[in-house]
Design a protein around this motif. Structure first.
Motif, PDB file in Angstrom:
ATOM      1  N   LYS A  29       0.841  -1.203   0.000  1.00 50.99           N
ATOM      2  CA  LYS A  29       0.000   0.000   0.000  1.00 50.99           C
ATOM      3  C   LYS A  29       0.879   1.256   0.000  1.00 50.99           C
ATOM      4  N   GLY A  30       0.539   2.171  -0.888  1.00 45.89           N
ATOM      5  CA  GLY A  30       1.273   3.419  -1.003  1.00 45.89           C
ATOM      6  C   GLY A  30       2.517   3.335  -1.880  1.00 45.89           C
ATOM      7  N   LYS A  31       2.808   2.158  -2.410  1.00 46.78           N
ATOM      8  CA  LYS A  31       3.992   1.968  -3.265  1.00 46.78           C
ATOM      9  C   LYS A  31       3.571   1.907  -4.735  1.00 46.78           C
ATOM     10  N   ASP A  32       4.502   2.294  -5.612  1.00 41.87           N
ATOM     11  CA  ASP A  32       4.257   2.257  -7.049  1.00 41.87           C
ATOM     12  C   ASP A  32       4.501   0.866  -7.612  1.00 41.87           C
ATOM     13  N   ILE A  33       3.787   0.544  -8.691  1.00 39.58           N
ATOM     14  CA  ILE A  33       4.096  -0.636  -9.482  1.00 39.58           C
ATOM     15  C   ILE A  33       5.439  -0.359 -10.161  1.00 39.58           C
ATOM     16  N   LEU A  34       6.346  -1.305 -10.105  1.00 39.78           N
ATOM     17  CA  LEU A  34       7.707  -1.180 -10.628  1.00 39.78           C
ATOM     18  C   LEU A  34       8.492  -0.103  -9.886  1.00 39.78           C
ATOM     19  N   GLY A  35       8.193   0.053  -8.625  1.00 37.49           N
ATOM     20  CA  GLY A  35       8.837   1.092  -7.828  1.00 37.49           C
ATOM     21  C   GLY A  35      10.237   0.751  -7.338  1.00 37.49           C
ATOM     22  N   THR A  36      10.606  -0.527  -7.382  1.00 39.79           N
ATOM     23  CA  THR A  36      11.917  -0.929  -6.870  1.00 39.79           C
ATOM     24  C   THR A  36      12.675  -1.746  -7.921  1.00 39.79           C
ATOM     25  N   LYS A  37      13.965  -1.897  -7.711  1.00 41.78           N
ATOM     26  CA  LYS A  37      14.788  -2.743  -8.590  1.00 41.78           C
ATOM     27  C   LYS A  37      14.276  -4.180  -8.575  1.00 41.78           C
ATOM     28  N   LYS A  38      13.846  -4.648  -7.408  1.00 44.31           N
ATOM     29  CA  LYS A  38      13.312  -6.005  -7.305  1.00 44.31           C
ATOM     30  C   LYS A  38      12.054  -6.141  -8.161  1.00 44.31           C
ATOM     31  N   ASP A  39      11.162  -5.152  -8.104  1.00 40.22           N
ATOM     32  CA  ASP A  39       9.943  -5.176  -8.926  1.00 40.22           C
ATOM     33  C   ASP A  39      10.298  -5.223 -10.411  1.00 40.22           C
ATOM     34  N   MET A  40      11.295  -4.461 -10.793  1.00 39.87           N
ATOM     35  CA  MET A  40      11.718  -4.420 -12.195  1.00 39.87           C
ATOM     36  C   MET A  40      12.267  -5.780 -12.624  1.00 39.87           C
ATOM     37  N   SER A  41      13.023  -6.410 -11.732  1.00 41.61           N
ATOM     38  CA  SER A  41      13.583  -7.729 -12.014  1.00 41.61           C
ATOM     39  C   SER A  41      12.473  -8.777 -12.163  1.00 41.61           C
ATOM     40  N   VAL A  42      11.480  -8.712 -11.294  1.00 43.52           N
ATOM     41  CA  VAL A  42      10.345  -9.640 -11.369  1.00 43.52           C
ATOM     42  C   VAL A  42       9.613  -9.451 -12.695  1.00 43.52           C
ATOM     43  N   TYR A  43       9.427  -8.197 -13.097  1.00 41.70           N
ATOM     44  CA  TYR A  43       8.711  -7.908 -14.336  1.00 41.70           C
ATOM     45  C   TYR A  43       9.456  -8.441 -15.555  1.00 41.70           C
ATOM     46  N   ILE A  44      10.736  -8.203 -15.632  1.00 42.14           N
ATOM     47  CA  ILE A  44      11.488  -8.668 -16.805  1.00 42.14           C
ATOM     48  C   ILE A  44      11.538 -10.192 -16.830  1.00 42.14           C
ATOM     49  N   ARG A  45      11.607 -10.819 -15.674  1.00 40.65           N
ATOM     50  CA  ARG A  45      11.586 -12.282 -15.606  1.00 40.65           C
ATOM     51  C   ARG A  45      10.227 -12.814 -16.073  1.00 40.65           C
ATOM     52  N   LYS A  46       9.131 -12.147 -15.658  1.00 50.21           N
ATOM     53  CA  LYS A  46       7.785 -12.547 -16.061  1.00 50.21           C
ATOM     54  C   LYS A  46       7.597 -12.353 -17.568  1.00 50.21           C
ATOM     55  N   LEU A  47       8.080 -11.239 -18.105  1.00 45.34           N
ATOM     56  CA  LEU A  47       8.007 -11.022 -19.552  1.00 45.34           C
ATOM     57  C   LEU A  47       8.727 -12.141 -20.302  1.00 45.34           C
ATOM     58  N   SER A  48       9.920 -12.474 -19.843  1.00 47.76           N
ATOM     59  CA  SER A  48      10.724 -13.505 -20.504  1.00 47.76           C
ATOM     60  C   SER A  48      10.046 -14.867 -20.431  1.00 47.76           C
ATOM     61  N   THR A  49       9.534 -15.211 -19.270  1.00 50.46           N
ATOM     62  CA  THR A  49       8.867 -16.498 -19.082  1.00 50.46           C
ATOM     63  C   THR A  49       7.617 -16.595 -19.945  1.00 50.46           C
ATOM     64  N   ASP A  50       6.788 -15.560 -19.914  1.00 47.93           N
ATOM     65  CA  ASP A  50       5.540 -15.578 -20.681  1.00 47.93           C
ATOM     66  C   ASP A  50       5.793 -15.612 -22.181  1.00 47.93           C
TER      67      ASP A  50
END
Length: 160
Positions: A29-50
């Motif tokens: 709560k109160g945080k942005d989507i893709l707000g952290t380096k970890k979030d960015m890493s999760v996103y790129i991993r999800k893009l690659s997997t999908d």
């Protein structure tokens, strides 16, 4: 269906990016989507997997993959007084700078893997999908379109 690798898989990159973005775990709560380096890493991993999964579904059928990306639409220049896509509200809960950084990195990864990156100033992804479809059909090659844009149903065609 023939399995001779004479199909081109044309992907609406923007559709794929946003489709994947909106299935990520919700941030605290109160945080942005893709707000952290970890979030960015999760996103790129999800893009690659999908994307890897989607390409594997067509194994043996495709010999080219094209990733189309939007740029500023020619429609805005042609109809300057129209509010083109003006009904869309910006999502302020997404860190857009991080989104741009991740999508640029992902685009570079795709290019290194042999995916054709298709982006043309003034053209949206659906314009490019139309162009790729037209070109492939003229070469007697079938196209598989990956998009959520229902307008592209008009591209369904077949050759003799």
């Amino acid at each position: 269906m023939r399995k001779n690798g004479r199909h081109t898989l044309v992907i609406d990159g923007n559709y794929f990016l946003f489709r994947t973005l909106h299935v990520l775990p919700k941030p605290a709560k109160g945080k942005d989507i893709l707000g952290t380096k970890k979030d960015m890493s999760v996103y790129i991993r999800k893009l690659s997997t999908d994307l890897s999964y989607q390409i594997r579904l067509f194994e043996g059928l495709i010999d080219n993959v094209v990733w189309t990306l939007d740029s500023r639409s020619w429609r805005k220049d042609f109809y300057p007084d129209a509010d083109y896509k003006g009904n869309r509200e910006p999502n302020n809960k997404i860190n857009w700078n991080n989104f741009s950084n991740v999508t640029e990195e992902f685009k570079q990864i795709l290019a290194r893997k042999g995916v054709i990156i298709s982006k043309v100033d003034g053209a949206e992804g659906d314009d490019l999908m139309y162009a790729w479809n037209t070109e492939c059909i003229s070469q007697e090659k079938s196209v598989i379109l990956f998009t959520g844009d229902r307008d592209l149903i008009q591209l369904v065609n077949y050759n003799q």
